[in-house]
Each structure stands twice: as structure tokens, then as C-alpha cells.
Design a protein around this motif. Structure first.
Motif, PDB file in Angstrom:
ATOM      1  N   HIS A 162      -3.055  -1.229   4.423  1.00 31.14           N
ATOM      2  CA  HIS A 162      -2.509  -0.364   3.369  1.00 31.14           C
ATOM      3  C   HIS A 162      -1.094  -0.803   3.016  1.00 31.14           C
ATOM      4  CE1 HIS A 162      -1.649   3.409   1.227  1.00 31.14           C
ATOM      5  NE2 HIS A 162      -2.958   3.507   1.134  1.00 31.14           N
ATOM      6  N   ASN A 171      -3.429   0.964   8.611  1.00 26.51           N
ATOM      7  CA  ASN A 171      -2.061   1.093   8.097  1.00 26.51           C
ATOM      8  C   ASN A 171      -1.469  -0.251   7.716  1.00 26.51           C
ATOM      9  OD1 ASN A 171      -0.893   3.940   8.157  1.00 26.51           O
ATOM     10  ND2 ASN A 171      -2.049   3.826  10.065  1.00 26.51           N
ATOM     11  N   ARG A 194       0.392   4.527   5.697  1.00 25.82           N
ATOM     12  CA  ARG A 194      -0.165   5.864   5.494  1.00 25.82           C
ATOM     13  C   ARG A 194       0.355   6.876   6.506  1.00 25.82           C
ATOM     14  NH1 ARG A 194      -5.002   7.087   5.936  1.00 25.82           N
ATOM     15  NH2 ARG A 194      -4.995   8.472   4.165  1.00 25.82           N
TER      16      ARG A 194
END
Length: 173
Positions: free
Chosen positions: A154, A151, A162
């Protein structure tokens, strides 16, 4: 990259399935212990096994729960600040979370290693080698660490994490 994404999503889903299976195992152990009592038999170690399964269910559920937005977040604060501040706060949270869980997982591994090395067994009637139920702590911690780093990366690369909310919120009108 798409293959890695599918693999990670599969891994998080699999951890959730393992957590659910651990809960079913607890149910089965309770039913078996009840049947044993009704028939006058003894099921040695059932409470210990149920405890191990409960710990396993918790640790396996961490990564799956994070991806589904089931962990506690202070979204009231995050929704009240401007987008840039929210981004920085989420970076900080995922960074700190990743670091703490990596630290925990490393020392959990050390703990399990020494239990294995010194052949420690439980004090209960079952006398199980403790590294076996303790290893779930390392696996679950590693999965949560991977999920948090996933995460974080990302968020850095795409500008958003996410974590998705898996519940429907009701709004009073």
C-alpha cells in the motif's frame, strides 16, 4: 481489489476477536481453577492451558494491533523528517519487518512440523500434543507477515501505509 481489501480487513479483525476470546478463555480457566480449589478438586493442566491461551492471544493480536497503530513506532523521528525521508524510512521499516516476520513464520512452521512429526507432548499433567498450541504461533506470524506486506505494498502503490492511530491524543495547550 476491493474484495481482497475487505477480506484482509476481515482477517485482521477476526484475529483481534480471536485474541479477545483467548483472554476470555484465560479468565474462565482462572475462575474454574479457583472453583476447583474451593471444592477440593484438582484441575490438571489449567496453568498450562492458560499459558497456551496467553501465547495465542499475543500472536492473534499482532496483525490487528498493527492495523490499529498499537505497535510501538518512533513517530517522533518520522514526524521530524521531510516527507521523502519519511517515505524511505517507512519503506525500510515495513520491508525489514515483512522480511523478519516471514523468516520467523517459516521457521515457526518448521518447529511445529517437527513437533507433529515426532509426536512431542507437553511435560505437564495435561500431556497435550505440542503442535496444537504451537500452531497458533505460525498462524499469528503468518497474519502479521501478511499485514506488514499489505502495508508495504500500500505504501509503494499509494504513497502511504494503512496503519491508523486508534487513540485520541491529548495536546497540552
Amino acid at each position: 481489489m476491493a474484495t481482497l481489501r475487505r477480506f484482509l480487513d476481515f482477517l485482521y479483525g477476526l484475529s483481534g476477536i480471536c485474541a479477545a476470546l483467548c483472554l476470555i478463555t484465560i479468565l474462565g480457566l482462572i475462575v474454574l481453577q479457583m472453583l476447583a480449589r474451593w471444592t477440593g478438586e484438582v484441575f490438571p493442566g489449567a496453568p498450562n492451558y492458560a499459558g497456551y491461551a496467553m501465547a495465542a492471544a499475543s500472536f492473534f493480536a499482532f496483525a490487528s494491533a498493527l492495523g490499529r497503530g498499537a505497535h510501538i513506532r518512533v513517530s517522533i523521528l518520522l514526524n521530524a523528517v521531510p516527507a521523502k525521508i519519511k517515505y524511505v524510512m517507512e519503506l525500510w521499516c515495513f520491508g525489514i519487518g515483512s522480511t523478519i516476520t516471514a523468516y520467523f513464520t517459516y521457521y515457526a512452521y518448521e518447529f511445529v512440523y517437527f513437533s507433529w512429526r515426532f509426536n512431542e507432548v507437553s511435560q505437564g499433567q495435561d500431556a497435550i500434543r505440542l503442535w496444537i498450541p504451537q500452531s497458533v504461533m505460525v498462524i499469528g506470524g503468518a497474519l502479521l507477515t501478511i499485514c506488514l506486506f499489505d502495508n508495504l505494498l500500500h505504501l509503494i502503490l499509494r504513497g502511504e501505509h494503512r496503519v491508523v492511530r486508534d487513540i485520541v491524543e491529548s495536546h497540552a495547550e
